[in-house]
Write a protein that holds these residues in place. Structure first.
Motif, PDB file in Angstrom:
ATOM      1  N   LEU A 126      89.047  65.582  63.136  1.00 49.56           N
ATOM      2  CA  LEU A 126      90.466  65.297  63.332  1.00 49.56           C
ATOM      3  C   LEU A 126      91.280  66.489  62.870  1.00 49.56           C
ATOM      4  O   LEU A 126      90.967  67.104  61.844  1.00 49.56           O
ATOM      5  CB  LEU A 126      90.876  64.051  62.542  1.00 49.56           C
ATOM      6  CG  LEU A 126      90.097  62.763  62.825  1.00 49.56           C
ATOM      7  CD1 LEU A 126      90.527  61.662  61.873  1.00 49.56           C
ATOM      8  CD2 LEU A 126      90.301  62.325  64.270  1.00 49.56           C
ATOM      9  N   GLY A 127      92.307  66.839  63.613  1.00 52.73           N
ATOM     10  CA  GLY A 127      93.144  67.954  63.216  1.00 52.73           C
ATOM     11  C   GLY A 127      93.541  68.815  64.399  1.00 52.73           C
ATOM     12  O   GLY A 127      93.541  68.359  65.555  1.00 52.73           O
ATOM     13  N   PRO A 128      93.849  70.104  64.164  1.00 49.04           N
ATOM     14  CA  PRO A 128      94.305  70.998  65.231  1.00 49.04           C
ATOM     15  C   PRO A 128      93.295  71.106  66.372  1.00 49.04           C
ATOM     16  O   PRO A 128      92.085  71.131  66.146  1.00 49.04           O
ATOM     17  CB  PRO A 128      94.461  72.354  64.514  1.00 49.04           C
ATOM     18  CG  PRO A 128      94.637  72.007  63.074  1.00 49.04           C
ATOM     19  CD  PRO A 128      93.820  70.768  62.845  1.00 49.04           C
ATOM     20  N   TRP A 129      93.791  71.159  67.587  1.00 44.84           N
ATOM     21  CA  TRP A 129      93.022  71.366  68.806  1.00 44.84           C
ATOM     22  C   TRP A 129      92.184  70.162  69.240  1.00 44.84           C
ATOM     23  O   TRP A 129      91.591  70.191  70.325  1.00 44.84           O
ATOM     24  CB  TRP A 129      92.111  72.599  68.690  1.00 44.84           C
ATOM     25  CG  TRP A 129      92.859  73.858  68.421  1.00 44.84           C
ATOM     26  CD1 TRP A 129      92.919  74.543  67.242  1.00 44.84           C
ATOM     27  CD2 TRP A 129      93.693  74.562  69.335  1.00 44.84           C
ATOM     28  NE1 TRP A 129      93.744  75.636  67.352  1.00 44.84           N
ATOM     29  CE2 TRP A 129      94.235  75.680  68.650  1.00 44.84           C
ATOM     30  CE3 TRP A 129      94.046  74.383  70.667  1.00 44.84           C
ATOM     31  CZ2 TRP A 129      95.087  76.587  69.242  1.00 44.84           C
ATOM     32  CZ3 TRP A 129      94.903  75.289  71.267  1.00 44.84           C
ATOM     33  CH2 TRP A 129      95.408  76.368  70.558  1.00 44.84           C
ATOM     34  N   VAL A 130      92.132  69.131  68.427  1.00 37.94           N
ATOM     35  CA  VAL A 130      91.317  67.962  68.797  1.00 37.94           C
ATOM     36  C   VAL A 130      91.868  67.297  70.056  1.00 37.94           C
ATOM     37  O   VAL A 130      91.116  66.915  70.957  1.00 37.94           O
ATOM     38  CB  VAL A 130      91.247  66.962  67.625  1.00 37.94           C
ATOM     39  CG1 VAL A 130      90.671  65.631  68.077  1.00 37.94           C
ATOM     40  CG2 VAL A 130      90.397  67.537  66.495  1.00 37.94           C
ATOM     41  N   THR A 131      93.189  67.172  70.144  1.00 42.26           N
ATOM     42  CA  THR A 131      93.800  66.561  71.324  1.00 42.26           C
ATOM     43  C   THR A 131      93.510  67.370  72.583  1.00 42.26           C
ATOM     44  O   THR A 131      93.201  66.816  73.645  1.00 42.26           O
ATOM     45  CB  THR A 131      95.319  66.425  71.126  1.00 42.26           C
ATOM     46  OG1 THR A 131      95.572  65.627  69.965  1.00 42.26           O
ATOM     47  CG2 THR A 131      95.958  65.759  72.338  1.00 42.26           C
ATOM     48  N   VAL A 132      93.568  68.695  72.452  1.00 42.67           N
ATOM     49  CA  VAL A 132      93.284  69.558  73.598  1.00 42.67           C
ATOM     50  C   VAL A 132      91.840  69.406  74.040  1.00 42.67           C
ATOM     51  O   VAL A 132      91.547  69.265  75.241  1.00 42.67           O
ATOM     52  CB  VAL A 132      93.584  71.031  73.249  1.00 42.67           C
ATOM     53  CG1 VAL A 132      93.158  71.954  74.392  1.00 42.67           C
ATOM     54  CG2 VAL A 132      95.056  71.212  72.937  1.00 42.67           C
ATOM     55  N   VAL A 133      90.919  69.431  73.077  1.00 39.55           N
ATOM     56  CA  VAL A 133      89.506  69.275  73.399  1.00 39.55           C
ATOM     57  C   VAL A 133      89.261  67.929  74.076  1.00 39.55           C
ATOM     58  O   VAL A 133      88.510  67.829  75.059  1.00 39.55           O
ATOM     59  CB  VAL A 133      88.643  69.420  72.129  1.00 39.55           C
ATOM     60  CG1 VAL A 133      87.192  69.027  72.408  1.00 39.55           C
ATOM     61  CG2 VAL A 133      88.707  70.846  71.598  1.00 39.55           C
ATOM     62  N   SER A 134      89.880  66.866  73.560  1.00 41.15           N
ATOM     63  CA  SER A 134      89.710  65.537  74.142  1.00 41.15           C
ATOM     64  C   SER A 134      90.166  65.508  75.597  1.00 41.15           C
ATOM     65  O   SER A 134      89.497  64.927  76.465  1.00 41.15           O
ATOM     66  CB  SER A 134      90.496  64.502  73.335  1.00 41.15           C
ATOM     67  OG  SER A 134      89.994  64.392  72.015  1.00 41.15           O
ATOM     68  N   LYS A 135      91.301  66.142  75.876  1.00 41.71           N
ATOM     69  CA  LYS A 135      91.813  66.167  77.247  1.00 41.71           C
ATOM     70  C   LYS A 135      90.896  66.970  78.171  1.00 41.71           C
ATOM     71  O   LYS A 135      90.686  66.608  79.336  1.00 41.71           O
ATOM     72  CB  LYS A 135      93.226  66.738  77.271  1.00 41.71           C
ATOM     73  CG  LYS A 135      94.256  65.801  76.649  1.00 41.71           C
ATOM     74  CD  LYS A 135      95.649  66.410  76.692  1.00 41.71           C
ATOM     75  CE  LYS A 135      96.684  65.438  76.106  1.00 41.71           C
ATOM     76  NZ  LYS A 135      98.049  66.026  76.104  1.00 41.71           N
ATOM     77  N   VAL A 136      90.341  68.067  77.642  1.00 43.25           N
ATOM     78  CA  VAL A 136      89.405  68.865  78.439  1.00 43.25           C
ATOM     79  C   VAL A 136      88.154  68.052  78.767  1.00 43.25           C
ATOM     80  O   VAL A 136      87.654  68.077  79.911  1.00 43.25           O
ATOM     81  CB  VAL A 136      89.042  70.161  77.698  1.00 43.25           C
ATOM     82  CG1 VAL A 136      87.885  70.875  78.397  1.00 43.25           C
ATOM     83  CG2 VAL A 136      90.254  71.081  77.607  1.00 43.25           C
ATOM     84  N   MET A 137      87.651  67.307  77.784  1.00 42.98           N
ATOM     85  CA  MET A 137      86.464  66.482  78.017  1.00 42.98           C
ATOM     86  C   MET A 137      86.743  65.388  79.044  1.00 42.98           C
ATOM     87  O   MET A 137      85.915  65.119  79.927  1.00 42.98           O
ATOM     88  CB  MET A 137      85.989  65.859  76.704  1.00 42.98           C
ATOM     89  CG  MET A 137      85.632  66.860  75.615  1.00 42.98           C
ATOM     90  SD  MET A 137      84.324  68.025  76.093  1.00 42.98           S
ATOM     91  CE  MET A 137      82.898  66.952  76.052  1.00 42.98           C
ATOM     92  N   MET A 138      87.912  64.764  78.941  1.00 46.76           N
ATOM     93  CA  MET A 138      88.273  63.732  79.911  1.00 46.76           C
ATOM     94  C   MET A 138      88.430  64.317  81.309  1.00 46.76           C
ATOM     95  O   MET A 138      88.003  63.708  82.301  1.00 46.76           O
ATOM     96  CB  MET A 138      89.559  63.042  79.479  1.00 46.76           C
ATOM     97  CG  MET A 138      89.415  62.203  78.219  1.00 46.76           C
ATOM     98  SD  MET A 138      90.968  61.471  77.656  1.00 46.76           S
ATOM     99  CE  MET A 138      91.313  60.351  79.018  1.00 46.76           C
ATOM    100  N   ALA A 139      89.000  65.515  81.385  1.00 46.68           N
ATOM    101  CA  ALA A 139      89.115  66.182  82.681  1.00 46.68           C
ATOM    102  C   ALA A 139      87.736  66.489  83.249  1.00 46.68           C
ATOM    103  O   ALA A 139      87.502  66.363  84.463  1.00 46.68           O
ATOM    104  CB  ALA A 139      89.931  67.471  82.534  1.00 46.68           C
ATOM    105  N   GLY A 140      86.799  66.880  82.378  1.00 47.63           N
ATOM    106  CA  GLY A 140      85.431  67.120  82.817  1.00 47.63           C
ATOM    107  C   GLY A 140      84.794  65.875  83.391  1.00 47.63           C
ATOM    108  O   GLY A 140      84.066  65.929  84.397  1.00 47.63           O
ATOM    109  N   THR A 141      85.050  64.728  82.774  1.00 49.03           N
ATOM    110  CA  THR A 141      84.517  63.464  83.285  1.00 49.03           C
ATOM    111  C   THR A 141      85.068  63.169  84.673  1.00 49.03           C
ATOM    112  O   THR A 141      84.327  62.812  85.594  1.00 49.03           O
ATOM    113  CB  THR A 141      84.871  62.309  82.328  1.00 49.03           C
ATOM    114  OG1 THR A 141      84.338  62.584  81.031  1.00 49.03           O
ATOM    115  CG2 THR A 141      84.300  60.998  82.835  1.00 49.03           C
ATOM    116  N   VAL A 142      86.383  63.336  84.832  1.00 50.87           N
ATOM    117  CA  VAL A 142      87.023  63.063  86.128  1.00 50.87           C
ATOM    118  C   VAL A 142      86.472  63.986  87.207  1.00 50.87           C
ATOM    119  O   VAL A 142      86.113  63.549  88.311  1.00 50.87           O
ATOM    120  CB  VAL A 142      88.553  63.211  86.004  1.00 50.87           C
ATOM    121  CG1 VAL A 142      89.206  63.120  87.391  1.00 50.87           C
ATOM    122  CG2 VAL A 142      89.123  62.130  85.090  1.00 50.87           C
TER     123      VAL A 142
END
Length: 453
Positions: free
Chosen positions: A269-285
């Protein structure tokens, strides 16, 4: 002219012709490895990495107590599962032993069931025992943890469903639907079903099973879908592919977040976690968009295609997830083993990469998990090797699935013989509506080649 007979050709001959030595070696290896596994699980032998039974006696047993009252543990953020998981958690209560022992027994039965199904399938004409060997060898490489998570039970349901899809698509759909309401991912096994009545039957029965069980559980118990509210607030689990850049930044002193237990797993948890999460979700899509493109542009299919597509979909689902728990490897092992029951599978090198990832998973959890939490360079090197193997397996799986279904030739809608062939006693001609299914089966010995050539 007449249509080819719909018979299970060569099944009895294959079974009697198979050397008994191969079967004896397979069964002996399974018995030896599982005996060693049980000794570690029960504490007779000291398990490297410490006790991994806490999930059963502390978490699952606590959920069992709550579920018995007629409500889901929706106020417990560690409950992250669809409502069907309650059926698995309640199951040990039907056995006469303690909850922990009963859970181990169920996991052992599930393990044996997968082994039996893979052996039975491997003895058919055009099939192989390679899948059974992969299951026998790879599962114990995950360590005693594998009998202390209910994922092996879900994997058994998924394997049974996948193996049933060719000849009994309705039964296969029901089993995959049952697995889906327990843990979602078994529904991915339907992505490769060929167009036509097979897809209609299997997809309809899968949806009907999942929806009806979900409705019954929601109607009879409180909080069936409360777990959905927890997903949006999750961080990035420390063992996932997305966590690697954060680990590297932490080692270099460039990340000042924290690692803590969050929603049932150790997350960053912390900096860049939100960005990484969005990148992973985009990868799934993007991954599943590619799968849909593959499905609607595939030109050739054989008996392995349905299984190969299931493994590709599961790999995409796994590597693009914000969580890669160690027990997820048993999903991949199970589906890869199903692929290897067909000699012409395009996923054989992919299965090898998954096999290599299994012992690395045991190293990072539980042997080096404390170091992983601290982003120790050696532990992160092991974790990186495991995750990059899974990433390589995913890319290779996609490439090989795509190439295996390219080509100008399509399978003919019916199997027409130029010369009449005698129909064995007890068999019946193929009806035009199921000739495509027989064509798949007849092509097992010649993958990527339409039957009748």
């Amino acid at each position: 002219m007449e249509l080819a007979p719909a018979i299970e050709t060569g099944t009895s001959r294959a079974r009697t012709g198979r050397p008994l030595g191969a079967l004896a070696a397979l069964v002996a290896t399974w018995a030896a490895t599982r005996t060693l596994l049980v000794l570690f699980v029960t504490g007779v032998l000291r398990s490297p990495g410490g006790d991994v039974t806490a999930d059963v006696w502390m978490i699952y047993h606590a959920w069992y107590g709550v579920l018995q009252t007629g409500t889901f543990p929706f106020d417990d953020v560690t409950w992250q599962y669809p409502p069907g998981a309650a059926l698995v958690i309640l199951l040990p209560g039907l056995l006469p032993w303690s909850y922990v022992v009963s859970f181990w027994v169920i996991c052992g039965v599930a393990d044996a069931l997968v082994m039996a199904l893979l052996v039975r399938t491997g003895l058919r004409r055009g099939r192989a025992l390679t899948g059974a060997w992969l299951w026998v060898v790879a599962v114990p490489l995950l360590g005693p943890m594998i009998y202390n998570r209910f994922d092996i039970i879900v994997t058994a349901i998924a394997v049974a469903g996948l193996l049933a899809l060719i000849r009994r698509p309705a039964v296969g759909g029901m089993l995959l639907g049952l697995g889906g309401i327990v843990k979602i991912w078994p529904l991915l096994g339907l992505i490769g079903t060929p167009s036509g009545r097979r897809t209609g039957r299997s997809w309809t029965l899968a949806a009907a099973t999942a929806v009806s069980l979900g409705f019954l559980l929601a109607a009879g118990m409180n909080g069936a879908f409360g777990f959905l509210a927890f997903q949006k607030d999750r961080g990035v689990e420390v063992e996932s592919l997305g966590a690697l850049p954060l680990h590297y930044a932490r080692i270099a002193g460039g990340w000042n977040g924290r690692v803590t237990m969050n929603y049932g797993s150790a997350e960053m948890l912390g900096p860049w976690v939100t960005v990484v999460s969005k990148v992973m979700m985009a990868g799934t899509v993007l991954g599943f968009a590619w799968l849909l493109l593959w499905r609607y542009t595939a030109k050739r299919r054989n008996a392995a295609t349905m299984y190969d597509a299931a493994l590709t979909a599961l790999l995409i689902f796994t590597v693009t997830s914000r969580v890669i728990s160690p027990q997820y490897l048993v999903w991949l092992i199970g589906v890869a083993a199903v692929c290897l029951t067909v000699r012409g599978s395009s996923q054989r090198p992919v299965a090898l990469l998954i096999l290599l990832a299994a012992p690395l998973t045991l190293l990072e959890f539980p042997l080096m998990f404390t170091q992983v939490l601290a982003s120790d360079p050696v532990a992160i090197a092991v974790l990186s090797a495991r995750n990059l193997l899974l990433l390589a397996a995913t890319v290779l799986s996609c490439v090989r699935l795509w190439r295996s279904t390219r080509g100008a030739d399509r399978l003919p809608p019916t199997v027409v013989l130029t010369q009449p062939e005698p129909v064995p006693a007890g068999s019946y001609p193929v009806r035009p509506g199921i000739a495509y299914e027989q064509d798949l089966l007849d092509g097992i010995d010649r993958p990527n080649t339409p039957a009748g050539r």
